[in-house]
Design a protein around this motif. Structure first.
Motif, PDB file in Angstrom:
ATOM      1  N   ALA A  88       0.830  -1.215   0.000  1.00 11.16           N
ATOM      2  CA  ALA A  88       0.000   0.000   0.000  1.00 11.16           C
ATOM      3  C   ALA A  88       0.860   1.258   0.000  1.00 11.16           C
ATOM      4  N   GLY A  89       1.904   1.256   0.806  1.00 11.86           N
ATOM      5  CA  GLY A  89       2.801   2.423   0.846  1.00 11.86           C
ATOM      6  C   GLY A  89       3.451   2.679  -0.501  1.00 11.86           C
ATOM      7  N   GLY A  90       3.908   1.614  -1.144  1.00 14.15           N
ATOM      8  CA  GLY A  90       4.538   1.759  -2.457  1.00 14.15           C
ATOM      9  C   GLY A  90       3.562   2.234  -3.519  1.00 14.15           C
ATOM     10  N   LEU A  91       2.348   1.717  -3.477  1.00 10.99           N
ATOM     11  CA  LEU A  91       1.342   2.162  -4.445  1.00 10.99           C
ATOM     12  C   LEU A  91       1.034   3.645  -4.276  1.00 10.99           C
ATOM     13  N   PHE A  92       0.971   4.085  -3.023  1.00  8.85           N
ATOM     14  CA  PHE A  92       0.739   5.502  -2.749  1.00  8.85           C
ATOM     15  C   PHE A  92       1.879   6.349  -3.326  1.00  8.85           C
ATOM     16  N   VAL A  93       3.110   5.939  -3.062  1.00  3.80           N
ATOM     17  CA  VAL A  93       4.272   6.683  -3.553  1.00  3.80           C
ATOM     18  C   VAL A  93       4.306   6.695  -5.080  1.00  3.80           C
ATOM     19  N   LEU A  94       4.047   5.549  -5.690  1.00  3.40           N
ATOM     20  CA  LEU A  94       4.068   5.492  -7.156  1.00  3.40           C
ATOM     21  C   LEU A  94       3.026   6.417  -7.774  1.00  3.40           C
ATOM     22  N   ALA A  95       1.827   6.421  -7.218  1.00  6.16           N
ATOM     23  CA  ALA A  95       0.737   7.210  -7.803  1.00  6.16           C
ATOM     24  C   ALA A  95       0.801   8.684  -7.419  1.00  6.16           C
TER      25      ALA A  95
END
Length: 188
Positions: A88-95
């Motif tokens: 979830a953290g990575g998806l937030f950062v990517l988007a």
């Protein structure tokens, strides 16, 4: 007690098959309909065959001594919790920070692959490291493709379809490798 282990192995296989199916279904849409529909139909048929095979054969022990180390205990819960948080953290950062949402499927495959390393340790099943490495490579390759502005279909194939096929294949291998049906009397 043996029934519990069988049940847990069945659930583990079912989870793997469901996620393999989801990877294919979710990523087939990156392709033209003439490719997407057959991919989805094939994935559903494979899943149904695996599900039927799991129900028909039961679950064989995974250890030479007839025991099963696959449990959903603390190690499993930690691996899944780390997967969810990091994912979830990575998806937030990517988007939101890097503005590359097209890299999401690569990130998901990478995180799923890495979480399998934890599961291999928690379950004391070294063979799971092979699946973990393959899924991790698919994820890293998808991230690299997305970072290089490759077509969405290429990222989806490498980080979505390939991991789905790997997961379904791993489950198929475990279902096929079951040598004997489980009996109430235990190993002979």
């Amino acid at each position: 007690m043996r029934v519990c282990a069988v049940h847990k192995n069945q659930i583990g296989r079912l989870i793997g098959a469901v996620f393999g199916l989801v990877f294919v279904l979710a990523n087939a849409g990156a392709f033209p309909t003439a490719v997407a529909v057959p991919l989805r139909v094939l994935a559903i048929l494979v899943f149904l065959k695996l599900f039927t095979g799991m129900r028909r054969k039961g679950a064989a022990p995974t250890e030479p001594d007839g025991t099963s180390d696959q449990t959903f205990g603390r190690g499993y819960r930690l691996a899944v919790a780390a997967e969810v948080l990091v994912g979830a953290g990575g998806l937030f950062v990517l988007a939101r920070v890097l503005h590359v949402p097209e890299a999401a499927v690569g990130w998901i495959a990478l995180v799923v692959g890495l979480h399998f390393f934890g599961l291999a340790v928690a379950w004391r099943m070294p063979a799971v490291h092979v699946l973990a490495a393959a899924l991790t490579v698919c994820g890293a390759a998808g991230l690299a493709l997305a970072g290089a502005d490759a077509p969405h279909a290429a990222v989806a194939a490498v980080s979505g379809i390939a991991p789905g096929v790997l997961l379904l294949s791993a489950v198929a291998w475990t279902v096929r490798s079951q040598e004997r049906p489980v009996t109430a009397a235990g190993p002979s």
